[in-house]
Design a protein around this motif. Structure first.
Motif, PDB file in Angstrom:
ATOM      1  N   MET A 288       0.820  -1.208   0.000  1.00 41.24           N
ATOM      2  CA  MET A 288       0.000   0.000   0.000  1.00 41.24           C
ATOM      3  C   MET A 288       0.863   1.272   0.000  1.00 41.24           C
ATOM      4  SD  MET A 288      -3.001   1.231   0.015  1.00 41.24           S
ATOM      5  CE  MET A 288      -4.021   2.541   0.559  1.00 41.24           C
ATOM      6  N   THR A 289       1.965   1.231   0.764  1.00 45.42           N
ATOM      7  CA  THR A 289       2.845   2.399   0.827  1.00 45.42           C
ATOM      8  C   THR A 289       3.416   2.740  -0.543  1.00 45.42           C
ATOM      9  OG1 THR A 289       3.426   1.871   3.106  1.00 45.42           O
ATOM     10  CG2 THR A 289       4.898   3.355   1.940  1.00 45.42           C
ATOM     11  N   LEU A 290       3.785   1.717  -1.302  1.00 42.56           N
ATOM     12  CA  LEU A 290       4.351   1.949  -2.631  1.00 42.56           C
ATOM     13  C   LEU A 290       3.329   2.615  -3.555  1.00 42.56           C
ATOM     14  CD1 LEU A 290       6.743   1.637  -4.535  1.00 42.56           C
ATOM     15  CD2 LEU A 290       5.948  -0.670  -5.046  1.00 42.56           C
ATOM     16  N   ILE A 291       2.084   2.212  -3.461  1.00 36.95           N
ATOM     17  CA  ILE A 291       1.029   2.808  -4.292  1.00 36.95           C
ATOM     18  C   ILE A 291       0.823   4.272  -3.916  1.00 36.95           C
ATOM     19  CG2 ILE A 291      -1.440   2.735  -4.831  1.00 36.95           C
ATOM     20  CD1 ILE A 291      -1.213  -0.360  -4.452  1.00 36.95           C
ATOM     21  N   VAL A 292       0.754   4.540  -2.624  1.00 34.22           N
ATOM     22  CA  VAL A 292       0.603   5.927  -2.153  1.00 34.22           C
ATOM     23  C   VAL A 292       1.802   6.759  -2.599  1.00 34.22           C
ATOM     24  CG1 VAL A 292       0.539   7.402  -0.094  1.00 34.22           C
ATOM     25  CG2 VAL A 292      -0.872   5.335  -0.205  1.00 34.22           C
ATOM     26  N   LEU A 293       2.994   6.196  -2.467  1.00 32.58           N
ATOM     27  CA  LEU A 293       4.219   6.886  -2.868  1.00 32.58           C
ATOM     28  C   LEU A 293       4.190   7.235  -4.355  1.00 32.58           C
ATOM     29  CD1 LEU A 293       7.113   7.837  -2.171  1.00 32.58           C
ATOM     30  CD2 LEU A 293       7.872   5.484  -2.617  1.00 32.58           C
ATOM     31  N   TYR A 294       3.810   6.264  -5.184  1.00 29.51           N
ATOM     32  CA  TYR A 294       3.778   6.504  -6.629  1.00 29.51           C
ATOM     33  C   TYR A 294       2.736   7.567  -6.974  1.00 29.51           C
ATOM     34  CZ  TYR A 294       3.876   5.859 -11.626  1.00 29.51           C
ATOM     35  OH  TYR A 294       4.008   6.087 -12.967  1.00 29.51           O
ATOM     36  N   ILE A 295       1.538   7.404  -6.458  1.00 25.76           N
ATOM     37  CA  ILE A 295       0.458   8.350  -6.788  1.00 25.76           C
ATOM     38  C   ILE A 295       0.795   9.754  -6.300  1.00 25.76           C
ATOM     39  CG2 ILE A 295      -1.952   8.958  -6.298  1.00 25.76           C
ATOM     40  CD1 ILE A 295      -2.551   5.915  -6.366  1.00 25.76           C
ATOM     41  N   ALA A 296       1.286   9.865  -5.068  1.00 29.50           N
ATOM     42  CA  ALA A 296       1.620  11.191  -4.526  1.00 29.50           C
ATOM     43  C   ALA A 296       2.716  11.861  -5.353  1.00 29.50           C
ATOM     44  CB  ALA A 296       2.051  11.062  -3.067  1.00 29.50           C
ATOM     45  N   THR A 297       3.747  11.102  -5.688  1.00 29.36           N
ATOM     46  CA  THR A 297       4.852  11.658  -6.476  1.00 29.36           C
ATOM     47  C   THR A 297       4.373  12.048  -7.869  1.00 29.36           C
ATOM     48  OG1 THR A 297       6.407  10.264  -5.241  1.00 29.36           O
ATOM     49  CG2 THR A 297       7.209  11.246  -7.294  1.00 29.36           C
ATOM     50  N   PHE A 298       3.573  11.177  -8.485  1.00 28.94           N
ATOM     51  CA  PHE A 298       3.056  11.426  -9.834  1.00 28.94           C
ATOM     52  C   PHE A 298       2.196  12.690  -9.858  1.00 28.94           C
ATOM     53  CE2 PHE A 298       0.161  10.878 -13.407  1.00 28.94           C
ATOM     54  CZ  PHE A 298       1.002  10.418 -14.409  1.00 28.94           C
ATOM     55  N   VAL A 299       1.282  12.806  -8.910  1.00 25.99           N
ATOM     56  CA  VAL A 299       0.378  13.963  -8.865  1.00 25.99           C
ATOM     57  C   VAL A 299       1.163  15.254  -8.616  1.00 25.99           C
ATOM     58  CG1 VAL A 299      -1.486  15.034  -7.525  1.00 25.99           C
ATOM     59  CG2 VAL A 299      -1.688  12.655  -8.262  1.00 25.99           C
TER      60      VAL A 299
END
Length: 133
Positions: A1-12
């Motif tokens: 879950m952390t990796l998904i949040v990390l990717y989405i937050a960085t991408f946005v």
């Protein structure tokens, strides 16, 4: 879950900040020197491919190791800036070397922007992922 949040937050963060930078910093400089070559509206497909890949590489080399090894946000900022300098520097200095109308101002503006953008987006993404996770 952390990796998904990390990717989405960085991408946005990357996408949002780059939209502001491209429209207010980069485009005016590029319009002056290569205006006739610029599209009125950017092509969404190539942009999405670039952002998705670039953020993935940024996570692989900087953000995910920072999460897993509990590195400081300052470590993230510095290492992400290096990735940004390498990525944007490759494009900009190659363009300066081979394109006749490419200018030093275009090169240094986009190089600086890309370095800072990458550093801030990665640092913000790690911060959000730590906050959420």
């Amino acid at each position: 879950m952390t990796l998904i949040v990390l990717y989405i937050a960085t991408f946005v963060l990357f996408l949002g900040l780059d939209y502001v930078g491209l429209t207010n910093i980069i485009r005016p400089v590029f319009e002056r020197d290569i205006g006739p070559l610029l599209l009125d509206n950017f092509r969404l497909g190539p942009a999405v491919v670039f952002y998705a890949f670039y953020v993935g590489v940024l996570l692989w080399f900087v953000s995910w190791p920072a999460i897993m090894q509990d590195k400081s946000l300052l470590w993230v900022l510095g290492n992400a800036a290096l990735i940004g300098a390498m990525g944007y520097g490759t494009y900009e200095f190659t363009s300066l070397a081979v394109m006749k109308d490419w200018t030093w101002q275009m090169t240094l503006t986009d190089f600086t922007w890309g370095t800072c953008l990458t550093a801030v987006a990665a640092t913000g993404g790690v911060w959000v992922a730590r906050l959420v996770g």
